[in-house]
Design a protein around this motif. Structure first.
Motif, PDB file in Angstrom:
ATOM      1  N   THR A 249       0.631  -1.344  -0.344  1.00 17.87           N
ATOM      2  CA  THR A 249       0.294   0.268   0.122  1.00 17.87           C
ATOM      3  C   THR A 249       0.733   1.349  -0.372  1.00 17.87           C
ATOM      4  OG1 THR A 249      -1.419  -1.740   1.141  1.00 17.87           O
ATOM      5  CG2 THR A 249      -1.512   1.469   1.025  1.00 17.87           C
ATOM      6  N   ALA A 250       1.993   1.284   1.013  1.00 20.38           N
ATOM      7  CA  ALA A 250       2.889   2.183   0.947  1.00 20.38           C
ATOM      8  C   ALA A 250       3.380   2.709  -0.734  1.00 20.38           C
ATOM      9  CB  ALA A 250       4.561   2.358   2.088  1.00 20.38           C
ATOM     10  N   MET A 251       3.684   1.383  -1.515  1.00 20.35           N
ATOM     11  CA  MET A 251       4.082   1.865  -2.530  1.00 20.35           C
ATOM     12  C   MET A 251       2.657   2.119  -3.437  1.00 20.35           C
ATOM     13  SD  MET A 251       4.528   0.177  -6.249  1.00 20.35           S
ATOM     14  CE  MET A 251       3.873  -1.520  -5.373  1.00 20.35           C
ATOM     15  N   LEU A 252       2.255   1.452  -3.091  1.00 18.09           N
ATOM     16  CA  LEU A 252       1.438   1.871  -3.804  1.00 18.09           C
ATOM     17  C   LEU A 252       0.619   3.884  -3.744  1.00 18.09           C
ATOM     18  CD1 LEU A 252      -1.522  -0.638  -4.523  1.00 18.09           C
ATOM     19  CD2 LEU A 252      -0.070  -0.180  -5.982  1.00 18.09           C
ATOM     20  N   ILE A 253       0.760   3.831  -2.592  1.00 14.37           N
ATOM     21  CA  ILE A 253       0.834   5.379  -2.201  1.00 14.37           C
ATOM     22  C   ILE A 253       1.776   6.531  -3.106  1.00 14.37           C
ATOM     23  CG2 ILE A 253       0.316   7.414  -1.218  1.00 14.37           C
ATOM     24  CD1 ILE A 253      -1.492   5.284   1.025  1.00 14.37           C
ATOM     25  N   ARG A 254       2.555   5.862  -2.568  1.00 17.78           N
ATOM     26  CA  ARG A 254       4.656   6.671  -3.252  1.00 17.78           C
ATOM     27  C   ARG A 254       4.738   6.462  -4.174  1.00 17.78           C
ATOM     28  NH1 ARG A 254       7.255   3.688  -0.171  1.00 17.78           N
ATOM     29  NH2 ARG A 254       8.494   2.682  -1.903  1.00 17.78           N
ATOM     30  N   ASP A 255       4.814   5.165  -5.362  1.00 15.16           N
ATOM     31  CA  ASP A 255       5.612   5.668  -6.356  1.00 15.16           C
ATOM     32  C   ASP A 255       4.361   5.169  -7.540  1.00 15.16           C
ATOM     33  OD1 ASP A 255       7.649   5.514  -5.418  1.00 15.16           O
ATOM     34  OD2 ASP A 255       7.602   3.529  -5.127  1.00 15.16           O
ATOM     35  N   SER A 256       3.382   5.623  -7.784  1.00 14.95           N
ATOM     36  CA  SER A 256       1.864   4.683  -8.557  1.00 14.95           C
ATOM     37  C   SER A 256       0.529   6.483  -8.239  1.00 14.95           C
ATOM     38  CB  SER A 256       1.576   3.860  -8.021  1.00 14.95           C
ATOM     39  OG  SER A 256       0.297   3.639  -7.569  1.00 14.95           O
ATOM     40  N   GLY A 257       0.189   6.022  -9.685  1.00 13.65           N
ATOM     41  CA  GLY A 257      -0.993   7.365  -9.760  1.00 13.65           C
ATOM     42  C   GLY A 257      -2.056   7.177  -9.148  1.00 13.65           C
ATOM     43  N   PHE A 258      -2.245   6.170  -8.404  1.00 12.18           N
ATOM     44  CA  PHE A 258      -3.210   5.499  -7.725  1.00 12.18           C
ATOM     45  C   PHE A 258      -4.215   5.772  -7.198  1.00 12.18           C
ATOM     46  CE2 PHE A 258      -5.203   2.972  -4.780  1.00 12.18           C
ATOM     47  CZ  PHE A 258      -5.923   1.399  -4.597  1.00 12.18           C
ATOM     48  N   ALA A 259      -3.310   7.387  -5.876  1.00 13.42           N
ATOM     49  CA  ALA A 259      -4.355   7.840  -4.981  1.00 13.42           C
ATOM     50  C   ALA A 259      -5.188   8.848  -6.145  1.00 13.42           C
ATOM     51  CB  ALA A 259      -3.027   8.546  -4.233  1.00 13.42           C
ATOM     52  N   ILE A 260      -3.941   8.882  -7.139  1.00 10.59           N
ATOM     53  CA  ILE A 260      -4.741  10.371  -8.052  1.00 10.59           C
ATOM     54  C   ILE A 260      -5.974  10.196  -8.189  1.00 10.59           C
ATOM     55  CG2 ILE A 260      -4.310  12.081  -9.642  1.00 10.59           C
ATOM     56  CD1 ILE A 260      -1.187  12.086  -9.276  1.00 10.59           C
ATOM     57  N   LYS A 261      -6.149   8.720  -9.274  1.00 13.27           N
ATOM     58  CA  LYS A 261      -6.809   7.807  -9.408  1.00 13.27           C
ATOM     59  C   LYS A 261      -7.913   8.174  -8.207  1.00 13.27           C
ATOM     60  CE  LYS A 261      -5.031   5.787 -13.674  1.00 13.27           C
ATOM     61  NZ  LYS A 261      -3.606   5.628 -13.258  1.00 13.27           N
TER      62      LYS A 261
END
Length: 247
Positions: A221-233
């Motif tokens: 989850t930390a990686m998804l938040i930090r390194d991807s556009g997951f949170a923006i989407k």
């Protein structure tokens, strides 16, 4: 009285728009505490200026124009008919003054979250969302309403290098490097609290997750938040959903 888009930089206006949307989303999800609580966003630049809500307005009434720009002492940088909630300065100014990696800080105390903060065990890590919080939560003992400057140092010590601070017997503060990431982290914390409260109210024995699985979930989850556009989407999708319902 308010700020006009033409009077500020494009970078500041973008932060103002997103922060106002974040306030509206908190209202949309029913996570407000009437006119209380606060969300802040650090502005670009070397100064430690940040935006916060005008005290006395409902979250639905917050706009990009009426957000207050303040310094770390809570002084308004630009004139406004509104003041900020003094209870927010100790927490927000402490974090924005010490953690450059946190550009948005959200404080709430919904019923499930406040219930968790009252329990000695705090957040468990056995449900899908709770596992994602493993190793990411700091705990700060209740000292009363956060009005006093001397508590800043102790709150920062309790937070350490983490992004989630449980304010014991009170509520939660989550911080991330953007408004979108902070909102997604808050949503995860809220879901963890809701499920934990529901599970604890039921009979029967829990299925406990191994610590290795908890760590794996938290790291992913930390990686998804930090390194991807997951949170923006996620943030943009929630904004669209909110706006569709308001039509």
């Amino acid at each position: 009285m308010g700020i006009h888009q033409n009077n500020i930089t494009a970078e500041e206006w973008e932060v103002r728009v997103k922060l106002a949307q974040c306030y509206h989303l908190i209202d949309h999800f029913g996570w407000t505490e009437t006119i209380f609580n606060h969300i802040s966003a650090r502005l670009p630049g070397t100064e430690h200026y940040y935006l916060v809500n005008p005290f006395g307005l409902n979250y639905s009434e917050v706009t990009p124009e009426n957000l207050l720009k303040v310094d770390l002492d809570g002084h308004k940088i630009e004139a406004s008919e509104y003041d900020a909630n003094p209870a927010g300065f100790a927490l927000h100014s402490a974090v924005h003054g010490a953690r450059d990696d946190i550009r948005c800080l959200i404080h709430t105390h919904t019923t499930p979250i406040s219930a968790i903060t009252q329990k000695k065990i705090g957040f468990k890590h056995d449900n899908f969302y709770g596992a994602q919080l493993f190793g990411r939560v700091g705990y700060h003992s209740f000292e009363g309403i956060t009005l006093f400057q001397d508590e800043k140092v102790r709150m920062l010590e309790s937070l350490g290098n983490k992004h989630i601070l449980v304010l014991r017997n009170h509520g939660i503060a989550v911080g991330e490097s953007s408004i979108e990431k902070a909102f997604f982290l808050l949503w995860t914390v809220q879901r963890a609290a809701e499920i934990q409260c529901q599970a604890d109210a039921m009979g029967g024995e829990d299925v406990h997750l191994a610590e290795g699985i908890q760590q794996k979930c938290a790291d992913l989850t930390a990686m998804l938040i930090r390194d991807s556009g997951f949170a923006i989407k996620f943030f943009n999708a929630m904004v669209r959903k909110m706006q569709e319902k308001s039509k």
